[in-house]
Design an enzyme around this catalytic site. Structure first.
Site, mmCIF file in Angstrom:
data_model
loop_
_atom_site.group_PDB
_atom_site.id
_atom_site.type_symbol
_atom_site.label_atom_id
_atom_site.label_comp_id
_atom_site.label_asym_id
_atom_site.label_seq_id
_atom_site.Cartn_x
_atom_site.Cartn_y
_atom_site.Cartn_z
ATOM 1 N N LEU A 35 10.081 -3.524 50.941
ATOM 2 C CA LEU A 35 11.013 -4.647 50.714
ATOM 3 C C LEU A 35 11.820 -4.370 49.445
ATOM 4 C CD1 LEU A 35 11.530 -7.420 52.201
ATOM 5 C CD2 LEU A 35 10.320 -8.465 50.279
ATOM 6 N N GLY A 36 12.581 -3.256 49.489
ATOM 7 C CA GLY A 36 13.485 -2.933 48.374
ATOM 8 C C GLY A 36 14.846 -3.550 48.644
ATOM 9 N N ARG A 37 15.891 -2.895 48.133
ATOM 10 C CA ARG A 37 17.248 -3.425 48.346
ATOM 11 C C ARG A 37 17.563 -3.548 49.839
ATOM 12 N NH1 ARG A 37 18.147 0.271 43.580
ATOM 13 N NH2 ARG A 37 17.518 1.792 45.119
ATOM 14 N N ILE A 38 17.330 -2.447 50.588
ATOM 15 C CA ILE A 38 17.676 -2.458 52.019
ATOM 16 C C ILE A 38 16.709 -3.352 52.793
ATOM 17 C CG2 ILE A 38 17.840 -1.017 54.089
ATOM 18 C CD1 ILE A 38 18.825 1.271 52.197
ATOM 19 N N SER A 64 4.616 -3.086 50.805
ATOM 20 C CA SER A 64 5.031 -2.031 49.872
ATOM 21 C C SER A 64 3.844 -1.855 48.929
ATOM 22 C CB SER A 64 6.315 -2.401 49.141
ATOM 23 O OG SER A 64 6.221 -3.696 48.622
ATOM 24 N N ARG A 65 3.973 -0.955 47.945
ATOM 25 C CA ARG A 65 2.800 -0.716 47.089
ATOM 26 C C ARG A 65 2.478 -1.939 46.254
ATOM 27 N NH1 ARG A 65 5.091 4.677 44.626
ATOM 28 N NH2 ARG A 65 6.887 3.278 44.760
ATOM 29 N N ILE A 90 15.032 3.478 59.727
ATOM 30 C CA ILE A 90 16.320 3.807 59.097
ATOM 31 C C ILE A 90 16.076 4.417 57.711
ATOM 32 C CG2 ILE A 90 17.788 2.156 60.320
ATOM 33 C CD1 ILE A 90 16.494 1.389 56.841
ATOM 34 N N ARG A 118 13.542 7.508 56.288
ATOM 35 C CA ARG A 118 13.553 8.961 56.367
ATOM 36 C C ARG A 118 12.604 9.363 57.487
ATOM 37 N NH1 ARG A 118 17.685 9.080 53.989
ATOM 38 N NH2 ARG A 118 18.093 9.879 51.904
ATOM 39 N N ASP A 145 17.129 6.307 63.447
ATOM 40 C CA ASP A 145 18.349 6.864 62.843
ATOM 41 C C ASP A 145 18.038 8.170 62.121
ATOM 42 O OD1 ASP A 145 21.118 6.799 62.044
ATOM 43 O OD2 ASP A 145 20.454 6.209 60.038
ATOM 44 N N GLU A 171 15.948 17.044 60.949
ATOM 45 C CA GLU A 171 17.354 16.821 61.343
ATOM 46 C C GLU A 171 18.162 18.107 61.219
ATOM 47 O OE1 GLU A 171 18.760 13.519 59.010
ATOM 48 O OE2 GLU A 171 17.129 12.239 59.709
ATOM 49 N N HIS A 217 21.629 9.822 62.134
ATOM 50 C CA HIS A 217 21.584 9.504 60.695
ATOM 51 C C HIS A 217 22.918 8.899 60.227
ATOM 52 C CE1 HIS A 217 19.477 10.724 56.710
ATOM 53 N NE2 HIS A 217 20.217 9.638 56.532
HETATM 54 P P1 NAP Z 1 14.619 0.757 47.001
HETATM 55 O O1 NAP Z 1 15.316 -0.513 46.634
HETATM 56 O O2 NAP Z 1 14.137 1.667 45.933
HETATM 57 O O3 NAP Z 1 13.413 0.359 47.972
HETATM 58 C C1 NAP Z 1 12.406 1.272 48.325
HETATM 59 C C2 NAP Z 1 11.221 0.492 48.831
HETATM 60 O O4 NAP Z 1 10.226 1.431 49.247
HETATM 61 C C3 NAP Z 1 10.579 -0.408 47.796
HETATM 62 O O5 NAP Z 1 10.290 -1.650 48.409
HETATM 63 C C4 NAP Z 1 9.289 0.313 47.424
HETATM 64 O O6 NAP Z 1 8.324 -0.629 47.028
HETATM 65 C C5 NAP Z 1 8.961 0.972 48.783
HETATM 66 N N1 NAP Z 1 8.050 2.112 48.638
HETATM 67 C C6 NAP Z 1 8.224 3.205 47.850
HETATM 68 N N2 NAP Z 1 7.144 4.002 47.952
HETATM 69 C C7 NAP Z 1 6.279 3.379 48.786
HETATM 70 C C8 NAP Z 1 4.982 3.711 49.264
HETATM 71 N N3 NAP Z 1 4.365 4.847 48.879
HETATM 72 N N4 NAP Z 1 4.398 2.857 50.122
HETATM 73 C C9 NAP Z 1 5.021 1.712 50.520
HETATM 74 N N5 NAP Z 1 6.243 1.359 50.097
HETATM 75 C C10 NAP Z 1 6.858 2.183 49.239
HETATM 76 O O7 NAP Z 1 15.553 1.657 47.919
HETATM 77 P P2 NAP Z 1 16.681 1.191 48.959
HETATM 78 O O8 NAP Z 1 18.004 1.226 48.311
HETATM 79 O O9 NAP Z 1 16.225 -0.041 49.671
HETATM 80 O O10 NAP Z 1 16.617 2.449 49.975
HETATM 81 C C11 NAP Z 1 15.427 2.716 50.700
HETATM 82 C C12 NAP Z 1 15.515 4.047 51.420
HETATM 83 O O11 NAP Z 1 16.375 3.942 52.546
HETATM 84 C C13 NAP Z 1 16.100 5.198 50.604
HETATM 85 O O12 NAP Z 1 15.133 5.797 49.775
HETATM 86 C C14 NAP Z 1 16.576 6.148 51.685
HETATM 87 O O13 NAP Z 1 15.606 7.124 51.969
HETATM 88 C C15 NAP Z 1 16.774 5.259 52.913
HETATM 89 N N6 NAP Z 1 18.186 5.224 53.328
HETATM 90 C C16 NAP Z 1 18.521 5.704 54.556
HETATM 91 C C17 NAP Z 1 19.842 5.693 54.964
HETATM 92 C C18 NAP Z 1 20.256 6.223 56.312
HETATM 93 O O14 NAP Z 1 21.375 6.685 56.439
HETATM 94 N N7 NAP Z 1 19.414 6.134 57.332
HETATM 95 C C19 NAP Z 1 20.828 5.190 54.109
HETATM 96 C C20 NAP Z 1 20.451 4.707 52.872
HETATM 97 C C21 NAP Z 1 19.117 4.724 52.490
HETATM 98 P P3 NAP Z 1 7.124 -0.246 46.001
HETATM 99 O O15 NAP Z 1 7.733 0.641 44.934
HETATM 100 O O16 NAP Z 1 6.636 -1.574 45.495
HETATM 101 O O17 NAP Z 1 6.114 0.444 46.824
#
Ligand code: NAP
Length: 312
Positions: free
Chosen positions: A151-154, A173-174, A229, A231, A255, A260, A278
């Site tokens: 539950l980060g930004r996305i 999430s953690r 969506i 990785r 996605d 890939e 993607h």
């Molecule tokens: P973010 O705000 O940093 O959110 C990442 C989330 O992942 C946080 O809620 C974090 O919570 C959780 N997380 C990290 N490590 C974890 C673990 N070991 N176990 C469980 N949860 C974990 O990042 P964002 O901006 O939302 O982006 C998220 C991801 O989307 C990016 O890193 C990228 O890989 C992917 N993405 C994909 C596309 C695409 O084209 N398909 C585009 C943009 C982004 P905790 O730290 O509390 O665990």
């Protein structure tokens, strides 16, 4: 004298033009022998422009002894060796926030597609099957339970959109997110057992490799759908393919993939699977905003020694 910036892999044409205006850019991807080029010239560059696809590994950083800054086109930094960057005092920027809403839109699009079978129905019409009979019934979306991994930004933007479909949301999430209106599940397996749709939105990299394991996929069960969506590395793709083939989950919308642009060919034959190349952030508006962010970071770094969106 413009600062020398090495460009690793192709970037958007508009970004390449903008970078060339402000920096002395060299395209590493045009070198027939990049290693030989780096041996001869690696020490000339203080900046590196790269993307989530090409990243920056330890060997590249070692070949650039004066490297001070890496600007990444993309929010995911799983292809950048952050430990190597820290050891060398290399600052790293990414492109957070500007892509959040387009990625969340696509996640909801995938939820609807895989449940209501939009892509499959489109194929049905194009094949000329409509005059021969009705398309089979699909699965309702509104009101169904949505589990979000990360539950980060996305993830939070996906949760907000799910509210528009009256979907109860839980997440894992953690750490528990303070003041979140959504219920926390302490494990991905517990989240999957509860959810009708499990949407993966966490960070990639070694720490989340196969977080969506065979056990999680089994817990999602025959009525559950997986949407990824994040990785490809986060999902045990072999276990997912097996579960889909055996009907042990209802469907998947992906996605991103482990290798890939290679998608397991067995998935092509499955009508309950949605496969995208993607593209979650791939709109004109968002990609331009990401390009602007890369440029702003490099300009700010070389002007003031500060990044606009540093990776912590
Ligand atoms: P973010 O705000 O940093 O959110 C990442 C989330 O992942 C946080 O809620 C974090 O919570 C959780 N997380 C990290 N490590 C974890 C673990 N070991 N176990 C469980 N949860 C974990 O990042 P964002 O901006 O939302 O982006 C998220 C991801 O989307 C990016 O890193 C990228 O890989 C992917 N993405 C994909 C596309 C695409 O084209 N398909 C585009 C943009 C982004 P905790 O730290 O509390 O665990």
């Amino acid at each position: 004298m413009k600062p020398r910036v090495l460009q690793h892999g192709r970037l958007m044409a508009s970004l390449e033009r903008a970078l060339a205006e402000h920096f002395d850019v060299h395209p590493l991807w045009q070198e027939a022998d990049p290693k030989a080029f780096l041996r001869a010239h690696g020490g000339e560059f203080t900046g590196l422009a790269t993307s989530a696809r090409f990243g920056a590994d330890r060997a590249l950083m070692e070949a650039m002894p004066r490297l001070a800054v890496i600007a990444n086109f993309g929010v995911g930094i799983d292809t950048i060796d952050l430990e190597a960057a820290r050891e060398r005092g290399v600052a790293v920027s990414n492109t957070p926030d500007v892509l959040t809403d387009c990625v969340a839109d696509l996640a909801l699009g995938l939820v609807i597609d895989v449940a209501r079978r939009l892509s499959a129905a489109d194929r049905f019409v194009r094949r000329g099957d409509w005059p021969k009979g009705q398309f089979p019934l699909a699965t309702r979306v509104w009101g169904k339970k949505l589990g979000i991994v990360g539950l980060g930004r996305i993830g939070a933007a996906i949760a907000r959109r799910a509210g528009g479909f009256d979907m109860p949301v839980r997440y894992h999430s953690r750490r528990l997110v303070e003041n979140s209106p959504y219920e926390y599940e302490a494990s991905v397996t517990a989240l999957a057992s509860w959810a009708d749709f499990l949407v993966v939105a966490c960070a990639g990299g070694a720490a989340t490799r196969h977080l969506v394991s065979r056990e999680v996929i089994e817990a999602l069960g025959a009525g559950g759908y997986l949407v990824n969506i994040s990785r490809g590395s986060v999902v045990d793709e072999a276990a997912l393919v097996e579960a889909l083939q055996a009907g042990r989950i209802a469907g998947a919308a992906l996605d991103v993939f482990e290798d890939e642009p290679n998608v397991p060919p067995v998935l092509f034959a499955l009508d309950n699977v949605v496969l995208l190349p993607h593209i979650a952030s791939a709109t004109h508006e968002t990609r331009q905003a990401m390009a602007d962010c890369v440029l702003a970071n490099l300009r700010s770094w070389f002007d003031s020694g500060r990044l606009v969106t540093p990776v912590p």
